[in-house]
Structure formats: structure tokens, C-alpha cells
Enzyme design. Structure first.
Site: not given
Ligand code: ADP
Length: 483
Positions: A154, A252, A286, A465
Site C-alpha cells: 500500500n 506493524e 492501516c 517506527e
């Protein structure tokens, strides 16, 4: 076929060489908007992954000074910005998002290199101020070792950048596996890294089928950390595969983001914030809102404001002017979104905006355009509430009061991102403190940034992150007591 100055090769990269698959097998990369074949890339497996890990382990034995690592990060970030239009075009061609979003993704990705270049002083050794047990104590941040990164389609450039920038900055060596649907952004990035002069073996790129590649990454003794972005299901598979080898993981994973609108919020600001958040990458991120909860007294007005905006969105090939949404990544994605919408309508939701059917079902793995859809009367039993839809669907439910809003927002196993709109600052603070999500937007639908830690609570994973936390993820602290 794609032509680009950033794609002189369409191959993997091992030990400083552009490399094909030993088997000679290839994978076709398809433009999801047109079905055009963009390139054939190698389909690598366990043997090439082992070579890549060994090259990375060899390069790890020759640690570069912080100054050199800083120079690499700065140079990579600067070149990414120089080439942001071409990087954006490659992202759009293989991923489908509108060109403006592709270029923004390139800027966002470059930002991680610029940011971490400026943070490497955090890795300098710290001498503790006091003598303890007659020793002088120093804390070092050693690079963890070979870092493996596995990333989704994505944000084919940004998801990789978030991991590679801190890993390279920390002094790790790297083996990266991009998603098979979107390897060209990764290859273009490698062209840039090679031009910057990162030494052979320090950064390796494997393109291929996830199972055999990840088997090696999860079991090879030289790999010390696996940083993964993708679904919760695959995150769990990786945890299981890595468990016997006690590897560090940074995961993640999926989200199910709530978007709360209280009755004192500006309706226009909330509707604009929702649109900007919800339709990025056609809803396939997400941190995209999955569930909208509006306070009962303003539900009708807010739904109208959203519907009015959604009706104006244009769907099409992301390279064309004025397009707000590209196609979904493939027909599986389209089928999932459509199953969620159908389930919601069968259970009593009202479709306020959206074609029925949204378009003919795509014939094959391309052309999966889905009409932007707004559903009202959504209830917790519906799949749009329980699962991540990953598509352009606004699912609107209501709440009665603050406690009900918090309860409904938290009623999920996911905990990645949440948003709330209210004019009452005290309420914003109270609600935020109770939300079990790693990223919270208050009166904004904005997602993560390189400067702040981003990651999930609950089944959205662990590890961060961005921010200093994102750099330390790739380090092993070492305490030295000098007698
Ligand atoms: P998404 O739903 O975003 O495609 P996935 O978790 O399926 O998320 O994919 C994210 C990344 O994980 C991709 O690079 C994909 O190739 C990889 N992947 C998929 N299945 C596996 C697996 N069984 N083991 C390891 N990696 C996998």
C-alpha cells in the site's frame, strides 16, 4: 513495459550486484489500473535469500563510522527528493494511487532519511555520571546485526524507508523483501542507494515468494531483527517461525481505526478530516478510518456533510488529472470490500452513497475500481465494524455519550490509529488517555510522521517506527562496567 531512468535493472540486489533468480523464474508486475504488464522481475527463493543474508553478515563485520552512515542517509534522502516525481510515477503505475499521492509518498519516505540522519547522535556512548561498585559505567547502542524487512504494497516506498533509514543509520546491514505486487519502487530505491555508494553487502534486495524467503529470514542465525508491516495473520506466522530462533521482531500489523465526532465539533472540519484520512490510497492503509462514530444529535447533519463530499470524488487511473481514488490493488481486495458492504446492507445498514453494483466485478487481477460508498445505521455485528475493510467505504454508527464513544472505539482487538473531533480540550485529553491506540489524531485525520513513534497496541503489533524509538529498535544497548 515501464521505462524509467531509476529502473535500469529490474532485478534483486545481492552483495553489490543486480541479481536474477537462480531458477530463472520471474513474476509479472501489473499496473492495477490498466492490466498492462510493467515488468518481469525475478522470483527468488531460499537460495538467493541465504546468499543475501550471508552478504549482509559479511558486510556487518566491517562497521562504518556514524559520520559515514549519516552521510549515506542524507544523500539518499536528498536524491529521493530530487527524483520524487519519477518515484511517484513508479508508485502510481504499480500501486494505483493518484500521482499526487505517489509524489507525497516519495517525499514522506525521503523524510525518514533526513530525520534519522539528524538523530544519530543519540547512538553515541553515554557515561553514567556516578561510579557504581567502583566501576565507571558506559552505555553503548550497538547495531543489532542483520536486519530483515518485509513490507506491503500500500506504501511500497514509504513502508520500506521507515525501516531501512533507521536500520542503516544504526549500523545494521539489511535484507529487504518488498511485496510481490509492488517491487519496482524498491528497485528504484536501490538504484538511488547504489548511486550514493553504500558498500556492497550492506543493503540487499530479494524479490520473491513470501514463504521460502521468510523461512530463511526467520531461521538464519545471522538475522537478528525482523521488521514487518502487513496483516496481523502474517505477523503471527512470522512470530511462530522466529520463535525457535529467539529473534527480535518489530510488527506493524492491521488496524480498525475509529473516528469519533462529538456534538461540539465543527462538522465541516470533521467531514474534511475524515475525507482526507479515509480515501488515501483508496482506503487501503492501516491508519485509514474503518469505523465512524458520531454523537446521536448530530448524526444526520454529519452524514449529509460526508455524503456531499464523497459524491464529488472521482475514481480512475491515478495518472489522469483530477482523480481522487485509483483502483484497489486486485480483485481479492475488491471482493473483500464488496463482501463487507453486502453484509452490512443485509444486516440493516443504509447505503447513502455508492453505486449498486459498484462496477462489474473485475475480470481479473486489475481494474478493481470500487465506487466510494457511505453507509449509515452501521451496527457492531457488521463486518465493516469488526474487520479492516481496506477500501473506500465510510461506515457510520452513533454513540450516546463520552463513555459510550470510548467503549465502542476500544471494542476491537486492534489498536493502531484513532481520531476524534471535539471543541472541548479537556474532553479531548480525557478521551485520548482512554483510547488504546498507538496513534491518536485530535481534530485532524493526519497519520504518522517520521519525527514521532508510530506503532500499535494489542493485536496491531509491537515496536515503533519513526522517532528516536524507531532508531533504537535496530540497536542492542550494551552496558560496560569498567573496573
Ligand atoms: P497485505 O494484506 O497488506 O498484503 P500481507 O501480510 O499479506 O499484508 O503482506 C505483507 C507482506 O508480507 C508482503 O511482503 C507479503 O509478501 C508478505 N507475506 C505474505 N505472506 C507471508 C508469509 N506467509 N510469510 C512471510 N511473509 C508473508
Amino acid at each position: 513495459m515501464i521505462q524509467s531512468p531509476l529502473l535500469p535493472h529490474t532485478a534483486g540486489y545481492i552483495a553489490g550486484r543486480w541479481t536474477g533468480a537462480q531458477s530463472g523464474k520471474t513474476l509479472a508486475v501489473i499496473n492495477p489500473a490498466t492490466g498492462e504488464k510493467l515488468a518481469d522481475v525475478p522470483s527468488m527463493g531460499a537460495a538467493e535469500t541465504t546468499q543475501a543474508v550471508e552478504a549482509a553478515a559479511g558486510a556487518f563485520a566491517d562497521p562504518p563510522a556514524i559520520e559515514l552512515r549519516r552521510a549515506w542517509l542524507k544523500a539518499i534522502g536528498a536524491r529521493m527528493l530530487e527524483h520524487k516525481r519519477e518515484l511517484g510515477r513508479i508508485i502510481t503505475l504499480e500501486q494505483g494511487k493518484p500521482l499526487a499521492e505517489g509524489v507525497t509518498e516519495a517525499e514522506y519516505a525521503a523524510g525518514f532519511f533526513a530525520y534519522f540522519a539528524d538523530q544519530l547522535h543519540h547512538l553515541e556512548a553515554q557515561v553514567l555520571p556516578q561510579m557504581i561498585r567502583n566501576c565507571r559505567w558506559t552505555v553503548h547502542h550497538r547495531p543489532a546485526g542483520v536486519a530483515a524487512t518485509i513490507t506491503p504494497w500500500n506504501f511500497p516506498l514509504a513502508m520500506m524507508a521507515k525501516k531501512i533509514a533507521p536500520a542503516l543509520g544504526a549500523g545494521c546491514t539489511i535484507v529487504t523483501k518488498p511485496a510481490s505486487q509492488t517491487p519496482l519502487s524498491a528497485i528504484a530505491f536501490w538504484t538511488i542507494a547504489e548511486a550514493v555508494g553504500v558498500p556492497a553487502g550492506r543493503m540487499n534486495l530479494i524479490i520473491g515468494s513470501a514463504g521460502p524467503v521468510s523461512d530463511v529470514l526467520c531461521s538464519h542465525p545471522a538475522v537478528r531483527i525482523i521488521s514487518f508491516t502487513g496483516s496481523t495473520e502474517v505477523g503471527s506466522i512470522l512470530m511462530n517461525k522466529a520463535a525457535p530462533h529467539i529473534k527480535r521482531l518489530a510488527l506493524e500489523l492491521g488496524g480498525n481505526a475509529p473516528f469519533l465526532v462529538f456534538d461540539d465539533a465543527s462538522i465541516d472540519a470533521a467531514a474534511d478530516g475524515l475525507l482526507a484520512n479515509k480515501f488515501r490510497a483508496a482506503g487501503q492503509t492501516c491508519v485509514c478510518t474503518n469505523r465512524v462514530y458520531v454523537q446521536q444529535s448530530i448524526a444526520a447533519t454529519f452524514t449529509d456533510a460526508v455524503a456531499e463530499r464523497v459524491r464529488k470524488l472521482k475514481v480512475g487511473n491515478g495518472l489522469e488529472e483530477g482523480i481522487h481514488l485509483g483502483p484497489l490493488i486486485d480483485r481479492d481486495g475488491w471482493d473483500k470490500v464488496h463482501a463487507h458492504v453486502t453484509d452490512a446492507i443485509e444486516r440493516g445498514a443504509r447505503r447513502i452513497v455508492g453505486d449498486d453494483p459498484p462496477r462489474p466485478r473485475p475480470r481479473s487481477d486489475w481494474g478493481a475500481f470500487y465506487s466510494p460508498t457511505v453507509l449509515a445505521n452501521v451496527t457492531p455485528d457488521m463486518r465493516v465494524c469488526r474487520e479492516e475493510t481496506f477500501g473506500p467505504v465510510v461506515a457510520i454508527s452513533t454513540f450516546t455519550d463520552e463513555a459510550d464513544a470510548v467503549r465502542q472505539a476500544n471494542s476491537t482487538q486492534y489498536g493502531l490509529a484513532a481520531y476524534l473531533y471535539t471543541a472541548d480540550r479537556a474532553r479531548a485529553e480525557r478521551v485520548t488517555a482512554q483510547l488504546q491506540f498507538g496513534h491518536v489524531g485530535v481534530n485532524t485525520g493526519t497519520g504518522p510522521t517520521s519525527e514521532a513513534p508510530f506503532g500499535g497496541f494489542k493485536q496491531s503489533g509491537f515496536g515503533r517506527e519513526g522517532g528516536i524509538e524507531g532508531l533504537l529498535e535496530f540497536c542492542e544497548p550494551q552496558a560496560v562496567a569498567m573496573g
